[in-house]
Design a protein around this motif. Structure first.
Motif, PDB file in Angstrom:
ATOM      1  N   THR A 159      23.962  45.004  -1.648  1.00 36.45           N
ATOM      2  CA  THR A 159      24.858  43.860  -1.470  1.00 36.45           C
ATOM      3  C   THR A 159      24.497  42.741  -2.450  1.00 36.45           C
ATOM      4  O   THR A 159      25.378  42.147  -3.089  1.00 36.45           O
ATOM      5  N   TYR A 160      23.216  42.479  -2.606  1.00 33.27           N
ATOM      6  CA  TYR A 160      22.765  41.428  -3.539  1.00 33.27           C
ATOM      7  C   TYR A 160      23.253  41.745  -4.955  1.00 33.27           C
ATOM      8  O   TYR A 160      23.753  40.876  -5.669  1.00 33.27           O
ATOM      9  N   GLU A 172      24.871  35.394   2.849  1.00 33.04           N
ATOM     10  CA  GLU A 172      24.279  34.045   2.892  1.00 33.04           C
ATOM     11  C   GLU A 172      22.883  34.041   2.262  1.00 33.04           C
ATOM     12  O   GLU A 172      22.546  33.150   1.479  1.00 33.04           O
ATOM     13  N   LEU A 173      22.077  35.064   2.572  1.00 33.02           N
ATOM     14  CA  LEU A 173      20.673  35.029   2.140  1.00 33.02           C
ATOM     15  C   LEU A 173      20.535  35.040   0.614  1.00 33.02           C
ATOM     16  O   LEU A 173      19.602  34.442   0.073  1.00 33.02           O
ATOM     17  N   TYR A 174      21.485  35.674  -0.081  1.00 33.35           N
ATOM     18  CA  TYR A 174      21.309  35.894  -1.525  1.00 33.35           C
ATOM     19  C   TYR A 174      21.091  34.598  -2.288  1.00 33.35           C
ATOM     20  O   TYR A 174      20.364  34.564  -3.280  1.00 33.35           O
ATOM     21  N   VAL A 196      16.091  27.721   6.712  1.00 34.35           N
ATOM     22  CA  VAL A 196      17.520  28.016   6.613  1.00 34.35           C
ATOM     23  C   VAL A 196      17.928  28.814   7.843  1.00 34.35           C
ATOM     24  O   VAL A 196      17.275  29.791   8.204  1.00 34.35           O
ATOM     25  N   MET A 197      19.025  28.379   8.479  1.00 32.33           N
ATOM     26  CA  MET A 197      19.519  29.062   9.678  1.00 32.33           C
ATOM     27  C   MET A 197      21.016  29.230   9.475  1.00 32.33           C
ATOM     28  O   MET A 197      21.685  28.282   9.085  1.00 32.33           O
ATOM     29  N   PHE A 198      21.528  30.437   9.704  1.00 38.65           N
ATOM     30  CA  PHE A 198      22.938  30.653   9.359  1.00 38.65           C
ATOM     31  C   PHE A 198      23.637  31.631  10.297  1.00 38.65           C
ATOM     32  O   PHE A 198      22.987  32.433  10.981  1.00 38.65           O
ATOM     33  N   ARG A 199      24.956  31.558  10.292  1.00 40.77           N
ATOM     34  CA  ARG A 199      25.769  32.442  11.128  1.00 40.77           C
ATOM     35  C   ARG A 199      26.011  33.750  10.379  1.00 40.77           C
ATOM     36  O   ARG A 199      26.268  33.733   9.181  1.00 40.77           O
ATOM     37  N   VAL A 200      25.913  34.864  11.102  1.00 40.34           N
ATOM     38  CA  VAL A 200      26.243  36.162  10.501  1.00 40.34           C
ATOM     39  C   VAL A 200      27.350  36.780  11.355  1.00 40.34           C
ATOM     40  O   VAL A 200      27.133  37.120  12.519  1.00 40.34           O
ATOM     41  N   THR A 201      28.523  36.885  10.781  1.00 40.35           N
ATOM     42  CA  THR A 201      29.669  37.429  11.522  1.00 40.35           C
ATOM     43  C   THR A 201      29.992  38.818  10.976  1.00 40.35           C
ATOM     44  O   THR A 201      30.023  39.005   9.760  1.00 40.35           O
TER      45      THR A 201
END
Ligand code: NDP
Length: 450
Positions: free
Chosen positions: A182-183, A153-155, A61-66
């Motif tokens: 946060t989770y 996103e990770l949750y 999994v690869m994702f954007r963190v803004t």
């Protein structure tokens, strides 16, 4: 096709499919080349295409963190979670925050983690994650805002029976706390989705100490095999973060003299050793204030050598204990260490020695404790944290430390046993790789073709 041809053909395929991922290819080369003896004796691994399967992550999994910095400017980072192998348990492995992080680094760490977790004797699969976010110089609020967005996103990918991340470079108690909060806010569930938690809310005693203590227990077994111990030994440690801090504490407690520490900016040389007062200062500067080793050196009147590594600054080194990052011992460093009298290398960091450095150590009779065995104490106590969370209990410090010690002895014995069984007595790298493989591969075969 014979075992050797099979191994080489898999390495070639992995290289074609993962071009440019140099750390991952280095780790695959290191591991696969040591597996030939077991592939030769156990043709089922070739038949079931175990090497092709074990080098391909189950999910990436690869994702954007803004996120927004303190000046109100929008920042964009990249997040990763690689779920490498779940044959023997939920994915387990740390999260790294460092500007160098890329897919190849996370894959090398995830691949190593599969074997390491198998060696701990606990039911944990392998995974790893992180981001190219650089925590250095960031305010507390910036770190928190980044991690809130990272967890948004990770949750959805993690869970107490699915994937349980932990800390690594740049991720300690503060960061685990922000992610856990946060989770909980997103899901409304208080559950063991991370390890390295605070003691008041599900963490395990000895978890912060576990990697450094565990690697030192492993080192004691290595020295014992040669009829010696840490008494009077000069130990060169690199890094000054979590692993280095607790390795330093345990080495000193067991009679060794810690003669070096370092960080990404330079190293210090302590000819008379690190005292308890100095250790307290390192802990405060690095773990609590997130500062620099040079600030600590100034406070304690110790010379700081900018741009130097730990191996260069020491005069004599009996034991090298790399605890910073990958590839921090090159062939040149290895030659220098042997010249300085090094009899043992124990890897606190992940893949700190290059392939040619490892070969040089082995060719020169230096005892070599490979990372996936020596630094497995951290994930082992993470596994114990998961057990305590499931039981809704907290074990005492003594109980966890004893279990950690027993696990490290067992990991050492596994490496020694498989090295001997496959005709390479004393080669803990080969023995540990085979020990890890056998457990995971047999579970994969039992579970069918997927
Ligand atoms: P920390 O972030 O607590 O400390 C890392 C230390 O290494 C710091 O002193 C840091 O210096 C230094 N460092 C980081 N990158 C570099 C670099 N490129 N060059 C030189 N020095 C560098 O991390 P940990 O102590 O947790 O991790 C250290 C190693 O141990 C890593 O390889 C990690 O994967 C491995 N490990 C950690 C486990 C754990 O439980 N924490 C478990 C098993 C393995 P600076 O502060 O200047 O960045």
């Amino acid at each position: 096709m014979n075992a050797n041809e099979y191994v080489e053909s898999v390495i070639q395929k992995v290289e074609e499919k993962n071009a440019g991922q140099k750390e991952f290819l280095q780790a695959v080369n290191e591991v696969l080349h040591t597996l030939t003896p077991v592939i030769e004796k156990e043709p089922k691994y070739m038949k079931h295409k175990i090497l092709e399967r074990i080098t391909e992550p189950e999910r990436q999994v690869m994702f954007r963190v803004t996120w927004e910095d303190d000046n109100g400017e929008i920042q964009v980072n990249r997040g990763y979670r690689i779920e490498f192998n779940s044959a023997i348990g939920p994915y387990k492995g740390g999260l790294r925050l460092h500007p160098s992080v890329n897919i190849g680094i996370i894959k090398f760490l995830g691949f190593e983690q599969v074997f390491k977790n198998a060696l701990t004797t606990l039911p944990m699969g392998g995974g790893k994650g992180g981001s190219d976010f650089d925590p250095h110089g960031k305010s507390d609020a910036e770190v928190r805002r980044f991690l809130e967005n990272f967890m948004m996103e990770l949750y959805r990918h993690i869970g107490p029976n699915t994937d349980v991340p932990a800390g690594d470079i740049g991720v300690g108690g503060r960061e685990i706390g922000y992610m856990f909060g946060t989770y909980k806010k997103i899901t409304d569930r208080f559950e063991g989705i991370l390890t390295g938690k605070g003691l008041n809310w599900g963490g395990s005693l000895i978890r912060p100490e576990a990697t450094g203590y565990g690697a030192t227990y492993y080192l004691m077994e290595m020295l014992k095999s040669k009829g010696t111990d840490l008494n009077g030994k000069k130990v060169a440690l690199s890094g000054s973060g979590n692993v280095a801090q607790f390795a330093a504490e345990k080495v000193a407690e067991l009679g060794g003299t810690v003669v070096t520490l370092s960080d990404s900016k330079g190293a210090v040389y302590l000819p008379s050793g690190l005292t308890k007062e100095m250790w307290n200062g390192v802990y405060e500067t690095k773990a609590i204030k997130h500062g620099r080793l040079s600030e600590w050196a100034e406070k304690f009147g110790v010379d700081f050598f900018p741009g130097k590594n730990a191996w260069q600054v020491a005069d004599k080194v009996d034991v090298a204990f790399p605890s910073a990052t990958q590839n921090e011992i090159t062939l040149d460093d290895a030659k220098m260490l042997v010249d300085k009298g090094t009899i043992a290398v124990v890897e606190g960091a992940n893949m700190p020695s290059t392939l040619d450095a490892i070969k040089f150590f082995m060719d020169n009779g230096v005892l070599f404790g490979p990372a996936k065995a020596a630094n497995a104490g951290g994930v082992a106590v993470s596994g114990l944290e998961m057990s305590q969370n499931s039981l809704r209990l907290q074990w005492t410090r003594e109980e966890v430390d004893k279990r950690l010690h027993d696990i490290m002895v067992s990991i050492y014995n596994t490496g020694e046993y498989y090295a001997k069984k496959y005709g390479h007595e004393g080669d803990l790298l080969l023995g540990s790789n085979i020990g890890g493989l056998v457990k995971v591969a047999d579970a994969m075969i039992d579970q069918g073709i997927y």
